[in-house]
Design a protein around this motif. Sequence first.
Motif, PDB file in Angstrom:
ATOM      1  N   SER A  90     -42.521  37.174  -9.925  1.00 49.18           N
ATOM      2  CA  SER A  90     -42.409  38.640  -9.821  1.00 49.18           C
ATOM      3  C   SER A  90     -40.957  39.091  -9.743  1.00 49.18           C
ATOM      4  CB  SER A  90     -43.195  39.163  -8.618  1.00 49.18           C
ATOM      5  OG  SER A  90     -44.548  38.810  -8.724  1.00 49.18           O
ATOM      6  N   THR A  91     -40.125  38.557 -10.646  1.00 50.36           N
ATOM      7  CA  THR A  91     -38.708  38.900 -10.659  1.00 50.36           C
ATOM      8  C   THR A  91     -38.295  39.430 -12.024  1.00 50.36           C
ATOM      9  OG1 THR A  91     -38.048  36.665 -11.315  1.00 50.36           O
ATOM     10  CG2 THR A  91     -38.156  37.128  -8.943  1.00 50.36           C
ATOM     11  N   GLY A  92     -37.164  40.093 -12.055  1.00 49.50           N
ATOM     12  CA  GLY A  92     -36.585  40.595 -13.296  1.00 49.50           C
ATOM     13  C   GLY A  92     -35.095  40.845 -13.118  1.00 49.50           C
ATOM     14  N   TRP A  93     -34.435  41.106 -14.228  1.00 51.30           N
ATOM     15  CA  TRP A  93     -32.992  41.334 -14.270  1.00 51.30           C
ATOM     16  C   TRP A  93     -32.742  42.725 -14.831  1.00 51.30           C
ATOM     17  CZ3 TRP A  93     -28.809  38.764 -12.535  1.00 51.30           C
ATOM     18  CH2 TRP A  93     -27.562  39.137 -13.032  1.00 51.30           C
ATOM     19  N   VAL A  94     -31.929  43.517 -14.157  1.00 49.97           N
ATOM     20  CA  VAL A  94     -31.617  44.878 -14.595  1.00 49.97           C
ATOM     21  C   VAL A  94     -30.216  44.892 -15.204  1.00 49.97           C
ATOM     22  CG1 VAL A  94     -31.234  47.265 -13.842  1.00 49.97           C
ATOM     23  CG2 VAL A  94     -33.123  45.925 -12.876  1.00 49.97           C
ATOM     24  N   SER A  95     -30.111  45.520 -16.352  1.00 53.21           N
ATOM     25  CA  SER A  95     -28.800  45.734 -16.969  1.00 53.21           C
ATOM     26  C   SER A  95     -28.776  47.148 -17.530  1.00 53.21           C
ATOM     27  CB  SER A  95     -28.536  44.703 -18.069  1.00 53.21           C
ATOM     28  OG  SER A  95     -29.531  44.760 -19.060  1.00 53.21           O
ATOM     29  N   TYR A  96     -27.581  47.641 -17.764  1.00 56.78           N
ATOM     30  CA  TYR A  96     -27.463  49.011 -18.254  1.00 56.78           C
ATOM     31  C   TYR A  96     -26.121  49.196 -18.935  1.00 56.78           C
ATOM     32  CZ  TYR A  96     -24.626  49.399 -14.081  1.00 56.78           C
ATOM     33  OH  TYR A  96     -23.665  49.173 -13.138  1.00 56.78           O
ATOM     34  N   TRP A  97     -26.068  50.204 -19.770  1.00 60.04           N
ATOM     35  CA  TRP A  97     -24.802  50.712 -20.291  1.00 60.04           C
ATOM     36  C   TRP A  97     -24.945  52.212 -20.483  1.00 60.04           C
ATOM     37  CZ3 TRP A  97     -25.588  52.998 -24.982  1.00 60.04           C
ATOM     38  CH2 TRP A  97     -26.512  52.444 -25.867  1.00 60.04           C
ATOM     39  N   ILE A  98     -23.833  52.889 -20.337  1.00 62.65           N
ATOM     40  CA  ILE A  98     -23.812  54.345 -20.437  1.00 62.65           C
ATOM     41  C   ILE A  98     -22.726  54.723 -21.441  1.00 62.65           C
ATOM     42  CG2 ILE A  98     -23.447  56.506 -19.139  1.00 62.65           C
ATOM     43  CD1 ILE A  98     -25.984  54.906 -18.316  1.00 62.65           C
ATOM     44  N   THR A  99     -23.005  55.713 -22.280  1.00 62.48           N
ATOM     45  CA  THR A  99     -22.003  56.146 -23.255  1.00 62.48           C
ATOM     46  C   THR A  99     -20.797  56.737 -22.533  1.00 62.48           C
ATOM     47  OG1 THR A  99     -22.951  58.357 -23.480  1.00 62.48           O
ATOM     48  CG2 THR A  99     -23.766  56.657 -24.998  1.00 62.48           C
ATOM     49  N   ARG A 100     -19.680  56.689 -23.212  1.00 61.69           N
ATOM     50  CA  ARG A 100     -18.436  57.227 -22.630  1.00 61.69           C
ATOM     51  C   ARG A 100     -18.625  58.685 -22.198  1.00 61.69           C
ATOM     52  NH1 ARG A 100     -12.644  56.136 -24.186  1.00 61.69           N
ATOM     53  NH2 ARG A 100     -13.608  54.645 -25.582  1.00 61.69           N
ATOM     54  N   ASP A 147     -44.964  49.688 -12.041  1.00 62.55           N
ATOM     55  CA  ASP A 147     -45.715  49.477 -13.281  1.00 62.55           C
ATOM     56  C   ASP A 147     -45.828  48.005 -13.674  1.00 62.55           C
ATOM     57  OD1 ASP A 147     -45.172  52.300 -13.177  1.00 62.55           O
ATOM     58  OD2 ASP A 147     -45.716  52.400 -15.280  1.00 62.55           O
ATOM     59  N   LEU A 148     -44.781  47.237 -13.431  1.00 61.51           N
ATOM     60  CA  LEU A 148     -44.825  45.811 -13.766  1.00 61.51           C
ATOM     61  C   LEU A 148     -45.281  44.952 -12.598  1.00 61.51           C
ATOM     62  CD1 LEU A 148     -41.564  45.246 -15.863  1.00 61.51           C
ATOM     63  CD2 LEU A 148     -43.902  45.620 -16.680  1.00 61.51           C
ATOM     64  N   GLY A 149     -45.247  45.508 -11.398  1.00 60.74           N
ATOM     65  CA  GLY A 149     -45.638  44.744 -10.217  1.00 60.74           C
ATOM     66  C   GLY A 149     -44.608  43.710  -9.794  1.00 60.74           C
ATOM     67  N   LEU A 150     -43.340  43.928 -10.171  1.00 63.07           N
ATOM     68  CA  LEU A 150     -42.298  42.984  -9.773  1.00 63.07           C
ATOM     69  C   LEU A 150     -41.932  43.192  -8.306  1.00 63.07           C
ATOM     70  CD1 LEU A 150     -39.971  42.964 -12.910  1.00 63.07           C
ATOM     71  CD2 LEU A 150     -41.973  41.538 -12.386  1.00 63.07           C
ATOM     72  N   PHE A 151     -41.408  42.151  -7.687  1.00 64.51           N
ATOM     73  CA  PHE A 151     -41.004  42.214  -6.287  1.00 64.51           C
ATOM     74  C   PHE A 151     -39.488  42.195  -6.119  1.00 64.51           C
ATOM     75  CE2 PHE A 151     -39.773  40.228  -2.266  1.00 64.51           C
ATOM     76  CZ  PHE A 151     -40.369  41.123  -1.379  1.00 64.51           C
ATOM     77  N   ARG A 152     -38.790  41.422  -6.941  1.00 64.53           N
ATOM     78  CA  ARG A 152     -37.337  41.272  -6.798  1.00 64.53           C
ATOM     79  C   ARG A 152     -36.668  41.567  -8.142  1.00 64.53           C
ATOM     80  NH1 ARG A 152     -33.227  38.380  -3.943  1.00 64.53           N
ATOM     81  NH2 ARG A 152     -31.689  37.485  -5.366  1.00 64.53           N
ATOM     82  N   LEU A 153     -35.648  42.415  -8.083  1.00 64.02           N
ATOM     83  CA  LEU A 153     -34.830  42.710  -9.255  1.00 64.02           C
ATOM     84  C   LEU A 153     -33.396  42.320  -8.946  1.00 64.02           C
ATOM     85  CD1 LEU A 153     -36.217  46.230 -10.156  1.00 64.02           C
ATOM     86  CD2 LEU A 153     -36.678  44.076 -11.352  1.00 64.02           C
ATOM     87  N   GLU A 154     -32.749  41.702  -9.918  1.00 69.37           N
ATOM     88  CA  GLU A 154     -31.363  41.279  -9.765  1.00 69.37           C
ATOM     89  C   GLU A 154     -30.500  41.970 -10.805  1.00 69.37           C
ATOM     90  OE1 GLU A 154     -31.649  37.064 -10.298  1.00 69.37           O
ATOM     91  OE2 GLU A 154     -32.780  36.780  -8.445  1.00 69.37           O
ATOM     92  N   LEU A 155     -29.229  42.078 -10.519  1.00 71.84           N
ATOM     93  CA  LEU A 155     -28.246  42.507 -11.505  1.00 71.84           C
ATOM     94  C   LEU A 155     -26.912  41.905 -11.115  1.00 71.84           C
ATOM     95  CD1 LEU A 155     -26.187  44.907 -10.398  1.00 71.84           C
ATOM     96  CD2 LEU A 155     -28.094  46.366 -10.882  1.00 71.84           C
ATOM     97  N   GLY A 156     -25.997  41.896 -12.041  1.00 73.05           N
ATOM     98  CA  GLY A 156     -24.663  41.371 -11.774  1.00 73.05           C
ATOM     99  C   GLY A 156     -23.631  42.162 -12.547  1.00 73.05           C
TER     100      GLY A 156
END
Length: 184
Positions: free
Chosen positions: A92-102, A124-133
């Motif tokens: 129940s884990t996932g990785w979050v990433s993002y980018w934003i326009t200038r 919605d996905l039922g995840l428990f832990r989300l990571e990002l770096g």
Amino acid sequence: MRESVEVSGLVLRPWGAEGDVGAVLEAFAEPLMRWQAPQPVDSVEDARQWVRARGAQWEEGGAFSFAVVDGRGGDGAVLGNVTVSAVDRRHSTGWVSYWITRAARGRGVAIHSCRAAARWAFDDLGLFRLELGHRVNNPASCRVATAAGFAAEGIQRQKLLYDGVRYDVESHARLATDPEPTAP
């Protein structure tokens, strides 16, 4: 599973709308954005493939990328991307990433997008832990992670390699049981 989320005047929706190819090409024209894609996005065809790949990942269920769009209905200007990837249903884990326009930076778009994507992943996905770096030399990303409710957990030494240079990465995580972050 909801395919779009509205939050703070933004809509998070799957990539694939009429204007998305042009928006992706424009976003990746910025030199710093080159690090945000596995392959260069230098042409309309590259951008089209990038958008198609996001749709294919969604269908496969391993990564869920949202175009972050200005305004109600999801047909405004594309302001960025937020993705929940590396979805591991067993743990129940996932990785979050993002980018934003200038053009959208400094307006809280990244914070609101990350918060909304996290809530979506938990609900919605039922995840428990989300990571990002983020690279330790990117304090703006650290502020986004913290404001989006992701607690710092430590430094991964020389994890990323860009243009022959190694970068340390600070890891953050948010749990489904963590309190909702306060407004930015």
